[in-house]
Design a protein around this motif. Structure first.
Motif, short mmCIF file in Angstrom:
data_model
loop_
_atom_site.label_atom_id
_atom_site.label_comp_id
_atom_site.label_asym_id
_atom_site.label_seq_id
_atom_site.Cartn_x
_atom_site.Cartn_y
_atom_site.Cartn_z
N ARG A 33 0.84 -1.19 0.00
CA ARG A 33 0.00 0.00 0.00
C ARG A 33 0.88 1.25 0.00
O ARG A 33 1.84 1.35 0.78
CB ARG A 33 -0.92 -0.02 1.22
CG ARG A 33 -1.99 1.05 1.25
CD ARG A 33 -2.92 0.75 2.41
NE ARG A 33 -3.83 1.81 2.74
CZ ARG A 33 -5.05 1.94 2.25
NH1 ARG A 33 -5.49 1.05 1.38
NH2 ARG A 33 -5.85 2.92 2.64
N SER A 34 0.53 2.22 -0.86
CA SER A 34 1.39 3.39 -1.06
C SER A 34 0.94 4.62 -0.28
O SER A 34 1.52 5.69 -0.43
CB SER A 34 1.45 3.73 -2.55
OG SER A 34 0.16 4.05 -3.05
N LYS A 39 0.29 2.39 5.28
CA LYS A 39 1.25 2.56 4.20
C LYS A 39 2.38 1.55 4.35
O LYS A 39 2.92 1.36 5.43
CB LYS A 39 1.81 3.98 4.21
CG LYS A 39 2.79 4.26 3.07
CD LYS A 39 3.28 5.70 3.10
CE LYS A 39 4.25 5.97 1.97
NZ LYS A 39 4.73 7.39 1.97
N ASP A 112 5.60 -0.62 -10.36
CA ASP A 112 5.31 0.57 -9.55
C ASP A 112 4.45 0.23 -8.34
O ASP A 112 4.45 0.98 -7.35
CB ASP A 112 4.59 1.63 -10.39
CG ASP A 112 5.48 2.21 -11.49
OD1 ASP A 112 6.72 2.06 -11.37
OD2 ASP A 112 4.95 2.81 -12.44
N TYR A 113 3.73 -0.87 -8.40
CA TYR A 113 2.85 -1.27 -7.31
C TYR A 113 3.59 -2.09 -6.24
O TYR A 113 3.01 -2.47 -5.24
CB TYR A 113 1.69 -2.11 -7.84
CG TYR A 113 0.69 -1.35 -8.68
CD1 TYR A 113 -0.48 -0.85 -8.11
CD2 TYR A 113 0.90 -1.14 -10.04
CE1 TYR A 113 -1.41 -0.16 -8.88
CE2 TYR A 113 -0.02 -0.45 -10.82
CZ TYR A 113 -1.16 0.04 -10.23
OH TYR A 113 -2.08 0.72 -10.99
N HIS A 114 4.87 -2.40 -6.47
CA HIS A 114 5.65 -3.26 -5.58
C HIS A 114 4.92 -4.58 -5.35
O HIS A 114 4.64 -4.97 -4.21
CB HIS A 114 5.93 -2.56 -4.25
CG HIS A 114 6.63 -1.25 -4.40
ND1 HIS A 114 7.95 -1.15 -4.78
CD2 HIS A 114 6.18 0.02 -4.23
CE1 HIS A 114 8.30 0.13 -4.84
NE2 HIS A 114 7.25 0.86 -4.51
#
Length: 234
Positions: A33-34, A39, A112-114
Motif C-alpha cells: 500500500r502506497s 502505508k 510501480d505497485y511493488h
C-alpha cells in the motif's frame, strides 16, 4: 422520505483477488500500500470507482493498470459493506477474482505497485478485511472449479497431467489419486494429447496436453465429479 434525502459520506471501491499458478503452487498477487493508513503494508489490488464507470469497468481498469492486459478471466465475488471495514472512512467494496498464468504474464506486471506473489497457504498479514475476502475467494474458486474447467485459465498453452494434478491439489489442498485423476480428466474429452514430452521433470517424460477450446467454451454441467461434494452443494 426525509431519510432518503440525508447525505451519506462513503466511498465505492473495487478489490481484485488475483490468483496465479507458477507450475507448482497456487499463488496470490498482493501489493504494498502506497498511502496511509497502513502505508507499506500488504494489500489486495484495488481502487475507487470513477464517476462514469461501473464496478466491473473499474475492476477491468485496475487489472489492466497492474498487468497491462485486457481479457483476463474475471468474476464478481461479493459486496463488502461492513460500516467499519475501511477504518475511519466508510468504504463499500465490490470484490472480483481473476485468474492468470504467472509464467506467461509475470514480466508485464507493473513494478510501480511493488507486487509480490505469495503461496495461497503462506500469505502475509493483509490490511483491513482483505484476508477474509481472500478466504471467500478461495471457497468460490473451489466451488466453481468443481463444476467448470476454469482452472485451465491458470495454465500455459500446453501442460502435463502432473502439472494439472498439482494445480488441482493446490486449489483444494488435498491429494488426488493419479490414476483416477487422469481417467476422469481424459474422459471429459476436453484435453488433446500432443506429440512432444516434458523431459525435464521425469525420466520417461510426460506428454504435453492442450485444451480443446471449442469444448472449453461450451462448458460442463458437472466437470469433476470426484471433487468432494462439499464444494458443489449450495
Amino acid at each position: 422520505m426525509k431519510g432518503l434525502l440525508k447525505e451519506k459520506n462513503f466511498s465505492f471501491a473495487v478489490d481484485c483477488i488475483i490468483f496465479g499458478y507458477d507450475g507448482q503452487d497456487l499463488k496470490l498477487l498482493v501489493i504494498k500500500r502506497s498511502f496511509e493508513p497502513f502505508k507499506g503494508k500488504w494489500s489486495l489490488v484495488g481502487g475507487f470507482l470513477e464517476d462514469d464507470e461501473s464496478a466491473e469497468e473499474a475492476a477491468v481498469r485496475v487489472l489492466k493498470g497492474l498487468t497491462g492486459l485486457d481479457g483476463l478471466y474475471m468474476e464478481q465475488l461479493h459486496c463488502f459493506s461492513e460500516p467499519k471495514r475501511g477504518g475511519a472512512e466508510r468504504i463499500i467494496s465490490v470484490a472480483f477474482f481473476a485468474l492468470i498464468d504467472i509464467q506467461k504474464y509475470n514480466q508485464q506486471i507493473n513494478e510501480d505497485y511493488h507486487p509480490a506473489w505469495f503461496s495461497i497457504n503462506q500469505l502475509p498479514e493483509l490490511i483491513f478485511d482483505h484476508s477474509a475476502i481472500v478466504e471467500l475467494a478461495k471457497e468460490k474458486l473451489r466451488y466453481k472449479a468443481a463444476l467448470h474447467p476454469l482452472l485451465f485459465e491458470l495454465l500455459p498453452d500446453k501442460f502435463t497431467m502432473p502439472q494439472l494434478q498439482s494445480l488441482y491439489e493446490a486449489v483444494y489442498n488435498m491429494e488426488f489419486d493419479k490414476g483416477n485423476f487422469n481417467r476422469k480428466l481424459l474422459s471429459t474429452k476436453l484435453l488433446e494429447k500432443l506429440e512432444d514430452k516434458d523431459m525435464l521433470n521425469s525420466k520417461k517424460g510426460a506428454f504435453y496436453y492442450t485444451v480443446n477450446l471449442k469444448k472449453y467454451s461450451a462448458g460442463f454441467k458437472t466437470f469433476l465429479n470426484f471433487v468432494s461434494s462439499q464444494y458443489i452443494n449450495e
